[in-house]
Design a protein around this motif. Structure first.
Motif, PDB file in Angstrom:
ATOM      1  N   VAL A   1       0.840  -1.200   0.000  1.00 26.40           N
ATOM      2  CA  VAL A   1       0.000   0.000   0.000  1.00 26.40           C
ATOM      3  C   VAL A   1       0.875   1.250   0.000  1.00 26.40           C
ATOM      4  O   VAL A   1       0.624   2.199  -0.738  1.00 26.40           O
ATOM      5  CB  VAL A   1      -0.962  -0.007   1.207  1.00 26.40           C
ATOM      6  N   ARG A   2       1.908   1.250   0.830  1.00 28.34           N
ATOM      7  CA  ARG A   2       2.810   2.398   0.900  1.00 28.34           C
ATOM      8  C   ARG A   2       3.450   2.672  -0.466  1.00 28.34           C
ATOM      9  O   ARG A   2       3.522   3.814  -0.917  1.00 28.34           O
ATOM     10  CB  ARG A   2       3.898   2.139   1.943  1.00 28.34           C
ATOM     11  N   GLU A   3       3.901   1.618  -1.150  1.00 26.69           N
ATOM     12  CA  GLU A   3       4.508   1.778  -2.474  1.00 26.69           C
ATOM     13  C   GLU A   3       3.489   2.267  -3.490  1.00 26.69           C
ATOM     14  O   GLU A   3       3.806   3.105  -4.339  1.00 26.69           O
ATOM     15  CB  GLU A   3       5.124   0.465  -2.921  1.00 26.69           C
ATOM     16  N   SER A   4       2.267   1.781  -3.419  1.00 27.69           N
ATOM     17  CA  SER A   4       1.217   2.210  -4.338  1.00 27.69           C
ATOM     18  C   SER A   4       0.884   3.688  -4.149  1.00 27.69           C
ATOM     19  O   SER A   4       0.736   4.435  -5.126  1.00 27.69           O
ATOM     20  CB  SER A   4      -0.030   1.359  -4.132  1.00 27.69           C
ATOM     21  N   VAL A   5       0.774   4.116  -2.916  1.00 26.30           N
ATOM     22  CA  VAL A   5       0.487   5.521  -2.632  1.00 26.30           C
ATOM     23  C   VAL A   5       1.631   6.398  -3.116  1.00 26.30           C
ATOM     24  O   VAL A   5       1.409   7.472  -3.693  1.00 26.30           O
ATOM     25  CB  VAL A   5       0.210   5.734  -1.129  1.00 26.30           C
ATOM     26  N   GLN A   6       2.862   5.952  -2.916  1.00 28.04           N
ATOM     27  CA  GLN A   6       4.016   6.730  -3.363  1.00 28.04           C
ATOM     28  C   GLN A   6       4.032   6.855  -4.885  1.00 28.04           C
ATOM     29  O   GLN A   6       4.308   7.925  -5.422  1.00 28.04           O
ATOM     30  CB  GLN A   6       5.319   6.093  -2.870  1.00 28.04           C
ATOM     31  N   ARG A   7       3.703   5.760  -5.592  1.00 25.02           N
ATOM     32  CA  ARG A   7       3.640   5.825  -7.055  1.00 25.02           C
ATOM     33  C   ARG A   7       2.563   6.798  -7.513  1.00 25.02           C
ATOM     34  O   ARG A   7       2.772   7.592  -8.438  1.00 25.02           O
ATOM     35  CB  ARG A   7       3.363   4.437  -7.633  1.00 25.02           C
ATOM     36  N   ALA A   8       1.405   6.766  -6.870  1.00 19.79           N
ATOM     37  CA  ALA A   8       0.319   7.680  -7.236  1.00 19.79           C
ATOM     38  C   ALA A   8       0.719   9.122  -6.957  1.00 19.79           C
ATOM     39  O   ALA A   8       0.440  10.017  -7.766  1.00 19.79           O
ATOM     40  CB  ALA A   8      -0.953   7.333  -6.464  1.00 19.79           C
ATOM     41  N   HIS A   9       1.373   9.360  -5.849  1.00 19.37           N
ATOM     42  CA  HIS A   9       1.827  10.711  -5.507  1.00 19.37           C
ATOM     43  C   HIS A   9       2.852  11.208  -6.529  1.00 19.37           C
ATOM     44  O   HIS A   9       2.774  12.350  -6.995  1.00 19.37           O
ATOM     45  CB  HIS A   9       2.426  10.718  -4.098  1.00 19.37           C
ATOM     46  N   ASP A  10       3.800  10.363  -6.892  1.00 11.72           N
ATOM     47  CA  ASP A  10       4.814  10.742  -7.884  1.00 11.72           C
ATOM     48  C   ASP A  10       4.184  11.014  -9.243  1.00 11.72           C
ATOM     49  O   ASP A  10       4.565  11.957  -9.945  1.00 11.72           O
ATOM     50  CB  ASP A  10       5.874   9.647  -8.001  1.00 11.72           C
ATOM     51  N   SER A  11       3.204  10.199  -9.609  1.00  7.78           N
ATOM     52  CA  SER A  11       2.521  10.389 -10.886  1.00  7.78           C
ATOM     53  C   SER A  11       1.762  11.715 -10.916  1.00  7.78           C
ATOM     54  O   SER A  11       1.828  12.455 -11.907  1.00  7.78           O
ATOM     55  CB  SER A  11       1.556   9.231 -11.119  1.00  7.78           C
ATOM     56  N   GLN A  12       1.063  12.012  -9.834  1.00  2.61           N
ATOM     57  CA  GLN A  12       0.324  13.271  -9.764  1.00  2.61           C
ATOM     58  C   GLN A  12       1.276  14.467  -9.787  1.00  2.61           C
ATOM     59  O   GLN A  12       1.005  15.469 -10.434  1.00  2.61           O
ATOM     60  CB  GLN A  12      -0.536  13.299  -8.491  1.00  2.61           C
ATOM     61  N   GLU A  13       2.378  14.360  -9.098  1.00  2.00           N
ATOM     62  CA  GLU A  13       3.362  15.445  -9.080  1.00  2.00           C
ATOM     63  C   GLU A  13       3.943  15.671 -10.471  1.00  2.00           C
ATOM     64  O   GLU A  13       4.134  16.812 -10.891  1.00  2.00           O
ATOM     65  CB  GLU A  13       4.480  15.096  -8.096  1.00  2.00           C
ATOM     66  N   ALA A  14       4.186  14.582 -11.211  1.00  2.00           N
ATOM     67  CA  ALA A  14       4.699  14.709 -12.577  1.00  2.00           C
ATOM     68  C   ALA A  14       3.662  15.397 -13.466  1.00  2.00           C
ATOM     69  O   ALA A  14       4.014  16.221 -14.319  1.00  2.00           O
ATOM     70  CB  ALA A  14       5.061  13.340 -13.118  1.00  2.00           C
ATOM     71  N   ARG A  15       2.369  15.071 -13.278  1.00  2.00           N
ATOM     72  CA  ARG A  15       1.331  15.727 -14.071  1.00  2.00           C
ATOM     73  C   ARG A  15       1.261  17.219 -13.770  1.00  2.00           C
ATOM     74  O   ARG A  15       1.126  18.046 -14.670  1.00  2.00           O
ATOM     75  CB  ARG A  15      -0.034  15.077 -13.789  1.00  2.00           C
ATOM     76  N   TYR A  16       1.352  17.579 -12.498  1.00  2.00           N
ATOM     77  CA  TYR A  16       1.344  19.007 -12.131  1.00  2.00           C
ATOM     78  C   TYR A  16       2.539  19.734 -12.718  1.00  2.00           C
ATOM     79  O   TYR A  16       2.413  20.847 -13.245  1.00  2.00           O
ATOM     80  CB  TYR A  16       1.356  19.185 -10.607  1.00  2.00           C
ATOM     81  N   ASP A  17       3.704  19.125 -12.658  1.00  2.00           N
ATOM     82  CA  ASP A  17       4.904  19.744 -13.217  1.00  2.00           C
ATOM     83  C   ASP A  17       4.768  19.949 -14.727  1.00  2.00           C
ATOM     84  O   ASP A  17       5.175  20.975 -15.264  1.00  2.00           O
ATOM     85  CB  ASP A  17       6.142  18.899 -12.919  1.00  2.00           C
ATOM     86  N   ALA A  18       4.188  18.954 -15.406  1.00  2.00           N
ATOM     87  CA  ALA A  18       3.994  19.078 -16.849  1.00  2.00           C
ATOM     88  C   ALA A  18       3.003  20.185 -17.179  1.00  2.00           C
ATOM     89  O   ALA A  18       3.191  20.937 -18.153  1.00  2.00           O
ATOM     90  CB  ALA A  18       3.511  17.752 -17.431  1.00  2.00           C
ATOM     91  N   LEU A  19       1.954  20.346 -16.387  1.00  2.00           N
ATOM     92  CA  LEU A  19       0.963  21.395 -16.630  1.00  2.00           C
ATOM     93  C   LEU A  19       1.523  22.783 -16.325  1.00  2.00           C
ATOM     94  O   LEU A  19       1.196  23.757 -17.005  1.00  2.00           O
ATOM     95  CB  LEU A  19      -0.288  21.154 -15.803  1.00  2.00           C
TER      96      LEU A  19
END
Length: 74
Positions: free
Chosen positions: A53-71
């Protein structure tokens, strides 16, 4: 006497469930299930549920952060 045995069995069942949940099948009871051959190699590699669960949440957080950076670059 019967109630005492029943209560003891319930406590042991809850403890075993908590041990398997927190450490996974490969790490439960100090890895004894794995050493007895009761756990497949795939389950040993999966790790405990809390770690997955911890790894899944971290992946989701990293993915969202990458989307924000791209926007924000646009």
């Amino acid at each position: 006497m019967g109630k005492t045995i029943g209560l003891l069995m319930a406590v042991v069942a809850i403890w075993a469930t908590a041990e398997i949940y927190t450490n996974g099948m490969g790490g439960a009871f100090g890895g004894r299930l794995a050493s007895l051959g009761l756990v497949s190699e795939e389950e040993k590699a999966r790790g405990p549920a809390t770690q997955r669960v911890r790894e899944s949440v971290q992946r989701a957080h990293d993915s969202q952060e990458a989307r924000y950076d791209a926007l924000l670059e646009e």
